[in-house]
Design a protein around this motif. Structure first.
Motif, PDB file in Angstrom:
ATOM      1  N   SER A   9     -11.361  27.480 -25.891  1.00  0.00           N
ATOM      2  CA  SER A   9      -9.884  26.838 -25.410  1.00  0.00           C
ATOM      3  C   SER A   9      -8.863  27.224 -26.383  1.00  0.00           C
ATOM      4  O   SER A   9      -8.467  26.523 -27.132  1.00  0.00           O
ATOM      5  CB  SER A   9     -10.107  25.318 -25.365  1.00  0.00           C
ATOM      6  OG  SER A   9     -11.012  24.876 -24.402  1.00  0.00           O
ATOM      7  N   ALA A  10      -8.325  28.533 -26.230  1.00  0.00           N
ATOM      8  CA  ALA A  10      -7.465  28.828 -27.269  1.00  0.00           C
ATOM      9  C   ALA A  10      -6.058  28.128 -27.407  1.00  0.00           C
ATOM     10  O   ALA A  10      -5.724  27.898 -26.292  1.00  0.00           O
ATOM     11  CB  ALA A  10      -7.409  30.418 -26.946  1.00  0.00           C
ATOM     12  N   LYS A  11      -5.793  27.724 -28.484  1.00  0.00           N
ATOM     13  CA  LYS A  11      -4.324  27.330 -28.754  1.00  0.00           C
ATOM     14  C   LYS A  11      -3.389  28.656 -28.711  1.00  0.00           C
ATOM     15  O   LYS A  11      -3.448  29.888 -28.955  1.00  0.00           O
ATOM     16  CB  LYS A  11      -4.274  26.979 -29.977  1.00  0.00           C
ATOM     17  CG  LYS A  11      -5.349  25.574 -30.158  1.00  0.00           C
ATOM     18  CD  LYS A  11      -5.135  24.822 -31.629  1.00  0.00           C
ATOM     19  CE  LYS A  11      -6.014  24.197 -32.150  1.00  0.00           C
ATOM     20  NZ  LYS A  11      -5.917  23.742 -33.316  1.00  0.00           N
ATOM     21  N   TRP A  12      -2.094  28.427 -28.434  1.00  0.00           N
ATOM     22  CA  TRP A  12      -0.807  29.137 -28.526  1.00  0.00           C
ATOM     23  C   TRP A  12      -1.233  30.300 -27.845  1.00  0.00           C
ATOM     24  O   TRP A  12      -0.744  31.408 -28.220  1.00  0.00           O
ATOM     25  CB  TRP A  12      -0.617  29.550 -30.089  1.00  0.00           C
ATOM     26  CG  TRP A  12      -0.880  28.336 -31.037  1.00  0.00           C
ATOM     27  CD1 TRP A  12       0.175  27.242 -30.945  1.00  0.00           C
ATOM     28  CD2 TRP A  12      -1.640  28.089 -32.138  1.00  0.00           C
ATOM     29  NE1 TRP A  12      -0.113  26.445 -31.975  1.00  0.00           N
ATOM     30  CE2 TRP A  12      -1.298  26.890 -32.523  1.00  0.00           C
ATOM     31  CE3 TRP A  12      -2.713  28.774 -32.634  1.00  0.00           C
ATOM     32  CZ2 TRP A  12      -1.893  26.274 -33.682  1.00  0.00           C
ATOM     33  CZ3 TRP A  12      -3.331  28.091 -33.765  1.00  0.00           C
ATOM     34  CH2 TRP A  12      -3.021  27.019 -34.324  1.00  0.00           C
ATOM     35  N   VAL A  13      -1.539  29.993 -26.547  1.00  0.00           N
ATOM     36  CA  VAL A  13      -1.878  31.202 -25.685  1.00  0.00           C
ATOM     37  C   VAL A  13      -0.467  31.982 -25.283  1.00  0.00           C
ATOM     38  O   VAL A  13       0.484  31.414 -24.887  1.00  0.00           O
ATOM     39  CB  VAL A  13      -2.532  30.763 -24.403  1.00  0.00           C
ATOM     40  CG1 VAL A  13      -2.811  31.940 -23.331  1.00  0.00           C
ATOM     41  CG2 VAL A  13      -3.824  30.303 -24.702  1.00  0.00           C
ATOM     42  N   ARG A  14      -0.519  33.347 -25.516  1.00  0.00           N
ATOM     43  CA  ARG A  14       0.605  33.967 -25.083  1.00  0.00           C
ATOM     44  C   ARG A  14       0.191  35.382 -23.994  1.00  0.00           C
ATOM     45  O   ARG A  14       1.171  35.826 -23.484  1.00  0.00           O
ATOM     46  CB  ARG A  14       0.914  34.896 -26.191  1.00  0.00           C
ATOM     47  CG  ARG A  14       1.761  33.993 -27.579  1.00  0.00           C
ATOM     48  CD  ARG A  14       2.828  33.141 -27.023  1.00  0.00           C
ATOM     49  NE  ARG A  14       3.911  33.938 -26.549  1.00  0.00           N
ATOM     50  CZ  ARG A  14       4.827  34.547 -27.588  1.00  0.00           C
ATOM     51  NH1 ARG A  14       4.750  34.342 -28.641  1.00  0.00           N
ATOM     52  NH2 ARG A  14       5.710  35.088 -26.959  1.00  0.00           N
TER      53      ARG A  14
END
Length: 197
Positions: A159-164
């Motif tokens: 659940s990746a943070k700071w998705v771009r």
């Protein structure tokens, strides 16, 4: 829209060798990004799609919103139950971009070049989303503001943070932790913590 489920007994909701916490531990690799101007932020959806997207923060916030209540499980051994997330369903983003049949995997791209990978079926699950709010509060920078993935059926590093960026790919591409010894899939109920599990 709120998707609630009849809750199972706690004992059946907690994977093996996990400890339930009411805290929300902060774990990450690299720096915590802070945004002074949200005009500088965007979310890209690309790869095996009919229409590549570059969405501003306002455009993301104007997409159809959903809420989902779930449990999360960190590979380091903690579980936090009954989290309520608000954001955009992963399936909604895929629909807008028009994912091609060739897409079999999703690569999540986050700040500082960090990535993680998962099969497309896991990304498109009803419970998978891109969240901006947790338990009624806007995410803090430490927990992924302005947008983090929430893939609750896998260990929480997925659940990746700071998705771009969200890349739909024909082939699998191992991410940061997967290249450094973590399991390529990460099912907490099978204790798929490391590549040898």
């Amino acid at each position: 829209m709120y998707f609630g489920k009849v809750r199972k007994p706690v004992s059946s909701r907690v994977p093996p060798n996990q400890n339930v916490t009411t805290a929300f531990p902060v774990l990450h690799y690299g720096n915590v990004p802070y945004y002074s101007d949200m005009q500088e932020w965007s979310l890209k959806v690309f790869g095996e799609v009919e229409k590549e997207l570059s969405l501003s923060y306002d455009e993301v916030m104007n997409l159809p919103q959903t809420e989902y209540k779930n449990d999360i499980h960190c590979v380091t051994g903690w579980s936090k139950l009954d989290n309520v997330w608000k954001g955009i369903s992963a399936a909604e983003l895929a629909k807008i971009a028009g994912v091609k049949e060739a897409a079999k995997f999703v690569i999540l791209h986050a700040e500082e070049g960090w990535t993680t990978n998962l099969p497309i079926d896991d990304f498109l699950k009803e419970t998978s989303m891109l969240a901006h709010t947790h338990n009624g509060e806007t995410l803090t920078p430490e927990h992924g503001f302005p947008l983090r993935a929430v893939i609750p059926h896998l260990y929480f590093w997925k659940s990746a943070k700071w998705v771009r960026g969200i890349e739909f790919s024909e082939s699998d591409k191992t991410g940061f932790w997967e290249k450094n010894g973590y399991h390529n899939y990460g099912d907490p109920f099978k204790e798929q913590r490391f590549s040898w599990d």
